[in-house]
Motif scaffolding. Structure first.
Motif, PDB file in Angstrom:
ATOM      1  N   ILE A 245      -8.400   9.373 -10.195  1.00  0.00           N
ATOM      2  CA  ILE A 245      -8.402   8.085  -9.233  1.00  0.00           C
ATOM      3  C   ILE A 245      -7.369   8.734  -7.827  1.00  0.00           C
ATOM      4  O   ILE A 245      -6.512   9.849  -7.935  1.00  0.00           O
ATOM      5  CB  ILE A 245      -7.198   7.334  -9.445  1.00  0.00           C
ATOM      6  N   ALA A 246      -8.535   8.540  -6.956  1.00  0.00           N
ATOM      7  CA  ALA A 246      -8.206   9.093  -5.228  1.00  0.00           C
ATOM      8  C   ALA A 246      -9.038   8.242  -4.116  1.00  0.00           C
ATOM      9  O   ALA A 246      -9.766   7.391  -3.569  1.00  0.00           O
ATOM     10  CB  ALA A 246      -8.650  10.532  -4.708  1.00  0.00           C
ATOM     11  N   GLY A 247      -7.300   7.684  -3.780  1.00  0.00           N
ATOM     12  CA  GLY A 247      -8.433   5.717  -2.497  1.00  0.00           C
ATOM     13  C   GLY A 247      -7.143   6.335  -1.339  1.00  0.00           C
ATOM     14  O   GLY A 247      -6.154   6.922  -1.728  1.00  0.00           O
ATOM     15  N   ASN A 248      -7.297   5.259  -0.503  1.00  0.00           N
ATOM     16  CA  ASN A 248      -6.468   4.809   0.353  1.00  0.00           C
ATOM     17  C   ASN A 248      -5.671   3.941   0.450  1.00  0.00           C
ATOM     18  O   ASN A 248      -5.949   2.728  -0.099  1.00  0.00           O
ATOM     19  CB  ASN A 248      -8.030   4.381   1.764  1.00  0.00           C
ATOM     20  N   GLN A 249      -4.023   4.641  -0.496  1.00  0.00           N
ATOM     21  CA  GLN A 249      -3.702   3.834  -0.477  1.00  0.00           C
ATOM     22  C   GLN A 249      -2.090   4.211  -0.140  1.00  0.00           C
ATOM     23  O   GLN A 249      -1.986   5.031   0.500  1.00  0.00           O
ATOM     24  CB  GLN A 249      -3.204   3.739  -2.204  1.00  0.00           C
ATOM     25  N   PRO A 250      -1.722   3.209   0.418  1.00  0.00           N
ATOM     26  CA  PRO A 250      -0.179   3.147   1.090  1.00  0.00           C
ATOM     27  C   PRO A 250       1.134   3.982  -0.105  1.00  0.00           C
ATOM     28  O   PRO A 250       1.066   4.161  -1.650  1.00  0.00           O
ATOM     29  CB  PRO A 250       1.146   1.872   1.432  1.00  0.00           C
ATOM     30  N   PRO A 251       2.715   4.563   0.207  1.00  0.00           N
ATOM     31  CA  PRO A 251       3.696   5.834  -1.054  1.00  0.00           C
ATOM     32  C   PRO A 251       3.716   5.001  -1.774  1.00  0.00           C
ATOM     33  O   PRO A 251       3.655   5.072  -2.967  1.00  0.00           O
ATOM     34  CB  PRO A 251       4.367   5.225  -0.073  1.00  0.00           C
ATOM     35  N   GLN A 252       4.037   3.478  -2.396  1.00  0.00           N
ATOM     36  CA  GLN A 252       4.177   3.047  -2.956  1.00  0.00           C
ATOM     37  C   GLN A 252       3.255   2.709  -4.976  1.00  0.00           C
ATOM     38  O   GLN A 252       3.436   2.158  -5.710  1.00  0.00           O
ATOM     39  CB  GLN A 252       4.738   1.440  -3.119  1.00  0.00           C
ATOM     40  N   ALA A 253       2.110   3.144  -3.682  1.00  0.00           N
ATOM     41  CA  ALA A 253       0.910   2.648  -4.655  1.00  0.00           C
ATOM     42  C   ALA A 253       0.790   3.746  -5.818  1.00  0.00           C
ATOM     43  O   ALA A 253       0.766   3.264  -7.005  1.00  0.00           O
ATOM     44  CB  ALA A 253      -0.453   3.011  -4.318  1.00  0.00           C
ATOM     45  N   TYR A 254       1.027   5.223  -5.659  1.00  0.00           N
ATOM     46  CA  TYR A 254       1.243   5.843  -6.571  1.00  0.00           C
ATOM     47  C   TYR A 254       1.843   5.640  -7.550  1.00  0.00           C
ATOM     48  O   TYR A 254       1.236   5.797  -9.266  1.00  0.00           O
ATOM     49  CB  TYR A 254       1.373   7.314  -6.044  1.00  0.00           C
ATOM     50  N   ASP A 255       2.922   5.923  -7.435  1.00  0.00           N
ATOM     51  CA  ASP A 255       3.814   5.009  -8.506  1.00  0.00           C
ATOM     52  C   ASP A 255       3.454   3.370  -9.261  1.00  0.00           C
ATOM     53  O   ASP A 255       3.637   3.628 -10.612  1.00  0.00           O
ATOM     54  CB  ASP A 255       5.322   4.505  -8.019  1.00  0.00           C
ATOM     55  N   ALA A 256       3.007   2.715  -8.976  1.00  0.00           N
ATOM     56  CA  ALA A 256       2.489   1.443  -9.483  1.00  0.00           C
ATOM     57  C   ALA A 256       0.718   2.003 -10.308  1.00  0.00           C
ATOM     58  O   ALA A 256       1.068   1.447 -11.898  1.00  0.00           O
ATOM     59  CB  ALA A 256       1.727   0.041  -8.456  1.00  0.00           C
ATOM     60  N   LEU A 257      -0.274   2.836 -10.187  1.00  0.00           N
ATOM     61  CA  LEU A 257      -0.869   3.353 -10.977  1.00  0.00           C
ATOM     62  C   LEU A 257      -0.088   4.224 -11.935  1.00  0.00           C
ATOM     63  O   LEU A 257      -1.130   3.508 -13.223  1.00  0.00           O
ATOM     64  CB  LEU A 257      -2.048   4.257 -10.039  1.00  0.00           C
ATOM     65  N   ALA A 258       0.505   5.088 -11.918  1.00  0.00           N
ATOM     66  CA  ALA A 258       1.414   5.886 -12.516  1.00  0.00           C
ATOM     67  C   ALA A 258       1.768   5.470 -13.883  1.00  0.00           C
ATOM     68  O   ALA A 258       1.934   5.475 -14.780  1.00  0.00           O
ATOM     69  CB  ALA A 258       2.362   7.018 -12.273  1.00  0.00           C
ATOM     70  N   ALA A 259       2.853   4.241 -14.015  1.00  0.00           N
ATOM     71  CA  ALA A 259       3.180   2.665 -14.571  1.00  0.00           C
ATOM     72  C   ALA A 259       1.795   2.393 -15.173  1.00  0.00           C
ATOM     73  O   ALA A 259       2.574   1.631 -16.429  1.00  0.00           O
ATOM     74  CB  ALA A 259       3.775   1.983 -14.252  1.00  0.00           C
ATOM     75  N   MET A 260       0.871   2.119 -14.643  1.00  0.00           N
ATOM     76  CA  MET A 260       0.045   1.702 -15.518  1.00  0.00           C
ATOM     77  C   MET A 260      -0.773   2.605 -17.097  1.00  0.00           C
ATOM     78  O   MET A 260      -1.308   1.864 -17.740  1.00  0.00           O
ATOM     79  CB  MET A 260      -1.631   0.925 -14.932  1.00  0.00           C
ATOM     80  N   ASP A 261      -0.025   3.681 -17.159  1.00  0.00           N
ATOM     81  CA  ASP A 261      -0.619   4.392 -17.549  1.00  0.00           C
ATOM     82  C   ASP A 261      -2.040   4.878 -18.299  1.00  0.00           C
ATOM     83  O   ASP A 261      -2.957   4.235 -19.588  1.00  0.00           O
ATOM     84  CB  ASP A 261       0.637   4.195 -19.492  1.00  0.00           C
ATOM     85  N   LEU A 262      -3.379   4.560 -17.575  1.00  0.00           N
ATOM     86  CA  LEU A 262      -4.324   4.106 -17.315  1.00  0.00           C
ATOM     87  C   LEU A 262      -4.648   6.129 -17.955  1.00  0.00           C
ATOM     88  O   LEU A 262      -4.319   7.088 -17.509  1.00  0.00           O
ATOM     89  CB  LEU A 262      -5.206   4.308 -16.148  1.00  0.00           C
ATOM     90  N   PRO A 263      -6.018   5.762 -18.729  1.00  0.00           N
ATOM     91  CA  PRO A 263      -6.430   7.219 -18.932  1.00  0.00           C
ATOM     92  C   PRO A 263      -7.079   8.290 -17.768  1.00  0.00           C
ATOM     93  O   PRO A 263      -8.131   7.878 -18.213  1.00  0.00           O
ATOM     94  CB  PRO A 263      -7.981   6.962 -20.597  1.00  0.00           C
ATOM     95  N   VAL A 264      -6.315   9.109 -17.357  1.00  0.00           N
ATOM     96  CA  VAL A 264      -7.102   9.870 -16.343  1.00  0.00           C
ATOM     97  C   VAL A 264      -6.197  10.847 -16.149  1.00  0.00           C
ATOM     98  O   VAL A 264      -4.801  10.536 -16.813  1.00  0.00           O
ATOM     99  CB  VAL A 264      -6.472   8.471 -14.944  1.00  0.00           C
ATOM    100  N   ASP A 265      -7.003  12.121 -15.991  1.00  0.00           N
ATOM    101  CA  ASP A 265      -6.341  13.244 -15.643  1.00  0.00           C
ATOM    102  C   ASP A 265      -5.342  13.619 -14.353  1.00  0.00           C
ATOM    103  O   ASP A 265      -4.751  13.887 -14.041  1.00  0.00           O
ATOM    104  CB  ASP A 265      -7.258  13.719 -15.362  1.00  0.00           C
TER     105      ASP A 265
END
Length: 218
Positions: A105-125
């Motif tokens: 996953i790589a996109g234009n996102q603000p600082p808090q987005a990383y933690d939000a995405l990581a918390a979803m535990d998606l099957p990504v590398d």
């Protein structure tokens, strides 16, 4: 041969309807009006920031976000969580991983987005954001970082996004393969433009991508 898929975030993985609906409530305008104006910006080739200026001339987005944070410190406000994932995201990412693809996953996102995405535990590398890299799409340096972090040749990477200007065209210029996903205002409108023919794939959802790429395992 595609070996790595790299995904944009907003309107590729995340349905932003709730975010923009909260903005409408904050501004005191009908939600239909907010969403309609956003569609108008997409049709006119303008940025979403222009929607704020049309509805509230002189509006200071950053100042309003700070005020909103003070008013509602525990709310989602302009952020997202797992409830905002499009329904096809988890099953399709899992299917693509089973086929042997590296997923990023790589996109234009603000600082808090990383933690939000990581918390979803998606099957990504891996998960990366423009804030973390200090460079945003459509800058060539963003796509150079994509190549760097994956360690792949550009032609082995498929970048998936909902916009021609931010995703498909700059990724293609960097030598990557591309997929334009038809969802969100920009996705539907950009799929009608002649430049969409330059995408390797135009899909209606991630399940279509699984069908296209699932003919062979990596």
């Amino acid at each position: 041969m595609v070996r790595t898929l790299v995904f944009d975030v907003g309107e590729t993985l995340i349905d932003e309807t709730r975010i923009w609906s909260r903005w409408a409530d904050r501004l005191g305008v009908p939600r239909f009006t907010m969403l309609g104006v956003l569609g108008g910006m997409a049709a006119l080739g303008q940025s979403f920031e222009e929607a704020f200026q049309l509805l509230r001339p002189g509006f200071d987005v950053e100042a309003e976000q700070e005020a909103w944070k003070r008013d509602d410190p525990d709310g989602l406000r302009v952020n997202f969580d797992a409830d905002d994932l499009y329904p096809d995201v988890r099953p399709c990412l899992a299917a693509l991983r089973d086929l042997g693809y590296e997923l990023v996953i790589a996109g234009n996102q603000p600082p808090q987005a990383y933690d939000a995405l990581a918390a979803m535990d998606l099957p990504v590398d891996a998960i990366h954001t423009s804030d973390g890299w200090g460079v945003a799409k459509p800058a060539p340096a963003f796509f150079a970082r994509v190549v760097e972090v994956t360690g792949r040749e550009p032609g082995d990477i498929l970048y998936v996004g909902d916009r021609l200007d931010n995703d498909v065209l700059p990724a293609r210029a960097a030598g990557m393969r591309t997929a334009l996903i038809r969802r969100g205002p920009w996705g539907y409108l950009h799929a009608l433009r002649p430049e969409a023919a330059g995408a390797d794939h135009v899909v209606d959802g991630l399940d279509d991508l699984v069908s296209v790429l699932g003919v062979t395992k990596v």
